[in-house]
Every structure is written in C-alpha cells, then in structure tokens.
Design a protein around this motif. Structure first.
Motif, PDB file in Angstrom:
ATOM      1  N   MET A  40      25.821 -68.867 -74.867  1.00  0.00           N
ATOM      2  CA  MET A  40      24.808 -69.207 -73.913  1.00  0.00           C
ATOM      3  C   MET A  40      24.286 -67.947 -73.246  1.00  0.00           C
ATOM      4  N   ASN A  41      23.067 -67.975 -72.845  1.00  0.00           N
ATOM      5  CA  ASN A  41      22.405 -66.834 -72.230  1.00  0.00           C
ATOM      6  C   ASN A  41      22.984 -66.560 -70.836  1.00  0.00           C
ATOM      7  N   SER A  42      23.171 -65.294 -70.507  1.00  0.00           N
ATOM      8  CA  SER A  42      23.688 -64.945 -69.176  1.00  0.00           C
ATOM      9  C   SER A  42      22.641 -65.181 -68.090  1.00  0.00           C
ATOM     10  N   ASN A  43      21.373 -65.292 -68.463  1.00  0.00           N
ATOM     11  CA  ASN A  43      20.298 -65.565 -67.505  1.00  0.00           C
ATOM     12  C   ASN A  43      20.047 -67.062 -67.376  1.00  0.00           C
ATOM     13  N   CYS A  44      20.986 -67.869 -67.814  1.00  0.00           N
ATOM     14  CA  CYS A  44      20.855 -69.317 -67.837  1.00  0.00           C
ATOM     15  C   CYS A  44      20.708 -69.867 -66.418  1.00  0.00           C
ATOM     16  N   VAL A  45      19.735 -70.724 -66.221  1.00  0.00           N
ATOM     17  CA  VAL A  45      19.495 -71.353 -64.926  1.00  0.00           C
ATOM     18  C   VAL A  45      20.071 -72.762 -64.983  1.00  0.00           C
ATOM     19  N   SER A  46      20.971 -73.070 -64.060  1.00  0.00           N
ATOM     20  CA  SER A  46      21.612 -74.383 -64.069  1.00  0.00           C
ATOM     21  C   SER A  46      20.703 -75.437 -63.432  1.00  0.00           C
ATOM     22  N   LEU A  47      20.949 -76.665 -63.820  1.00  0.00           N
ATOM     23  CA  LEU A  47      20.189 -77.776 -63.259  1.00  0.00           C
ATOM     24  C   LEU A  47      20.462 -77.903 -61.758  1.00  0.00           C
ATOM     25  N   ARG A  48      21.695 -77.710 -61.368  1.00  0.00           N
ATOM     26  CA  ARG A  48      22.054 -77.806 -59.942  1.00  0.00           C
ATOM     27  C   ARG A  48      21.278 -76.796 -59.103  1.00  0.00           C
ATOM     28  N   SER A  49      21.151 -75.553 -59.590  1.00  0.00           N
ATOM     29  CA  SER A  49      20.427 -74.543 -58.811  1.00  0.00           C
ATOM     30  C   SER A  49      18.942 -74.880 -58.706  1.00  0.00           C
ATOM     31  N   LEU A  50      18.364 -75.455 -59.759  1.00  0.00           N
ATOM     32  CA  LEU A  50      16.955 -75.854 -59.687  1.00  0.00           C
ATOM     33  C   LEU A  50      16.741 -77.027 -58.745  1.00  0.00           C
ATOM     34  N   VAL A  51      17.664 -77.989 -58.757  1.00  0.00           N
ATOM     35  CA  VAL A  51      17.552 -79.121 -57.832  1.00  0.00           C
ATOM     36  C   VAL A  51      17.659 -78.621 -56.397  1.00  0.00           C
ATOM     37  N   ASP A  52      18.584 -77.706 -56.149  1.00  0.00           N
ATOM     38  CA  ASP A  52      18.705 -77.130 -54.803  1.00  0.00           C
ATOM     39  C   ASP A  52      17.440 -76.390 -54.395  1.00  0.00           C
ATOM     40  N   LYS A  53      16.836 -75.686 -55.339  1.00  0.00           N
ATOM     41  CA  LYS A  53      15.625 -74.900 -55.050  1.00  0.00           C
ATOM     42  C   LYS A  53      14.426 -75.806 -54.792  1.00  0.00           C
ATOM     43  N   TRP A  54      14.197 -76.783 -55.655  1.00  0.00           N
ATOM     44  CA  TRP A  54      12.977 -77.590 -55.588  1.00  0.00           C
ATOM     45  C   TRP A  54      13.079 -78.770 -54.620  1.00  0.00           C
ATOM     46  N   LEU A  55      14.241 -79.422 -54.568  1.00  0.00           N
ATOM     47  CA  LEU A  55      14.369 -80.628 -53.752  1.00  0.00           C
ATOM     48  C   LEU A  55      15.137 -80.405 -52.447  1.00  0.00           C
ATOM     49  N   ALA A  56      15.936 -79.348 -52.354  1.00  0.00           N
ATOM     50  CA  ALA A  56      16.720 -79.005 -51.163  1.00  0.00           C
ATOM     51  C   ALA A  56      17.414 -80.231 -50.579  1.00  0.00           C
ATOM     52  N   PRO A  57      18.309 -80.857 -51.361  1.00  0.00           N
ATOM     53  CA  PRO A  57      18.946 -82.076 -50.866  1.00  0.00           C
ATOM     54  C   PRO A  57      19.890 -81.815 -49.697  1.00  0.00           C
ATOM     55  N   THR A  58      19.972 -82.793 -48.809  1.00  0.00           N
ATOM     56  CA  THR A  58      20.898 -82.768 -47.675  1.00  0.00           C
ATOM     57  C   THR A  58      21.584 -84.136 -47.619  1.00  0.00           C
ATOM     58  N   HIS A  59      22.536 -84.285 -46.694  1.00  0.00           N
ATOM     59  CA  HIS A  59      23.204 -85.588 -46.548  1.00  0.00           C
ATOM     60  C   HIS A  59      22.221 -86.661 -46.097  1.00  0.00           C
ATOM     61  N   SER A  60      21.277 -86.296 -45.271  1.00  0.00           N
ATOM     62  CA  SER A  60      20.313 -87.283 -44.775  1.00  0.00           C
ATOM     63  C   SER A  60      19.169 -87.532 -45.764  1.00  0.00           C
ATOM     64  N   MET A  61      18.875 -86.542 -46.633  1.00  0.00           N
ATOM     65  CA  MET A  61      17.829 -86.691 -47.656  1.00  0.00           C
ATOM     66  C   MET A  61      18.382 -86.229 -49.014  1.00  0.00           C
ATOM     67  N   PRO A  62      19.225 -87.043 -49.657  1.00  0.00           N
ATOM     68  CA  PRO A  62      19.835 -86.626 -50.920  1.00  0.00           C
ATOM     69  C   PRO A  62      18.858 -86.712 -52.090  1.00  0.00           C
ATOM     70  N   ALA A  63      19.177 -85.988 -53.144  1.00  0.00           N
ATOM     71  CA  ALA A  63      18.435 -86.090 -54.404  1.00  0.00           C
ATOM     72  C   ALA A  63      19.242 -86.989 -55.327  1.00  0.00           C
ATOM     73  N   ARG A  64      18.551 -87.714 -56.197  1.00  0.00           N
ATOM     74  CA  ARG A  64      19.256 -88.587 -57.125  1.00  0.00           C
ATOM     75  C   ARG A  64      18.649 -88.496 -58.512  1.00  0.00           C
ATOM     76  N   VAL A  65      19.480 -88.757 -59.505  1.00  0.00           N
ATOM     77  CA  VAL A  65      19.025 -88.781 -60.892  1.00  0.00           C
ATOM     78  C   VAL A  65      18.349 -90.124 -61.120  1.00  0.00           C
ATOM     79  N   ALA A  66      17.080 -90.102 -61.499  1.00  0.00           N
ATOM     80  CA  ALA A  66      16.334 -91.331 -61.736  1.00  0.00           C
ATOM     81  C   ALA A  66      16.341 -91.712 -63.210  1.00  0.00           C
ATOM     82  N   LEU A  67      16.342 -90.710 -64.099  1.00  0.00           N
ATOM     83  CA  LEU A  67      16.254 -90.983 -65.529  1.00  0.00           C
ATOM     84  C   LEU A  67      16.808 -89.805 -66.305  1.00  0.00           C
ATOM     85  N   VAL A  68      17.530 -90.081 -67.375  1.00  0.00           N
ATOM     86  CA  VAL A  68      18.032 -89.066 -68.301  1.00  0.00           C
ATOM     87  C   VAL A  68      17.626 -89.508 -69.688  1.00  0.00           C
ATOM     88  N   GLY A  69      17.118 -88.585 -70.487  1.00  0.00           N
ATOM     89  CA  GLY A  69      16.698 -88.981 -71.824  1.00  0.00           C
ATOM     90  C   GLY A  69      16.456 -87.805 -72.745  1.00  0.00           C
TER      91      GLY A  69
END
Length: 82
Positions: free
Chosen positions: A1-30
């Motif tokens: 795997m590439n050492s510059n690999c961007v994880s899904l968790r880091s992108l969700v944190d960056k784009w959605l910034a989930p918190t306990h009061s406003m969580p992010a959720r998986v709506a669909l996987v495919g």
C-alpha cells in the motif's frame, strides 16, 4: 500500500467534522458496476445543514471524493510484431 494513503476516517473527520452532538453515519456501501471499485456514502450535519458525501476507494488503497479513472483499453504493438 502507498505510504501517502489517505484513510476514510481522516477524510470523514476533514469533510464532516463529526462530534457527539452531530455524528456522521454510513448511509450506503457498495461497488461501482463498471470498475467494481468500492464507495461509501456518508451523511452528517454541519452548521449549515445536512451534508452527504460519497468517498471512492482507489487502487492504491486511498480514499478520495472523486472516482478513480477507469483503465482504458490499450494496444500492445510488441505482441503482434514478428
């Protein structure tokens, strides 16, 4: 795997910034039909309202907000050369 690999968790944190009061959720996987690439649709709430983002997995294992470029047919001249 590439050492510059961007994880899904880091992108969700960056784009959605989930918190306990406003969580992010998986709506669909495919998988995409043509390329069989994986995608995950995430939903979250921001200060401006609800937000849905689709993340695509690339061949190097990284996740991006744009789909990977499909492999195009190519010709190999050396196979037919005598």
């Amino acid at each position: 795997m590439n050492s510059n690999c961007v994880s899904l968790r880091s992108l969700v944190d960056k784009w959605l910034a989930p918190t306990h009061s406003m969580p992010a959720r998986v709506a669909l996987v495919g998988r995409m039909f043509a390329t069989h690439g994986r995608y995950v649709q995430m939903e979250g709430c921001t200060s401006t309202g609800p937000l849905t983002i689709i993340f695509f997995r690339h061949d190097d294992g990284s996740w991006c907000v744009f789909p990977p470029v499909p492999a195009l047919p190519a010709m190999c001249g050396h196979v037919f050369a005598n």
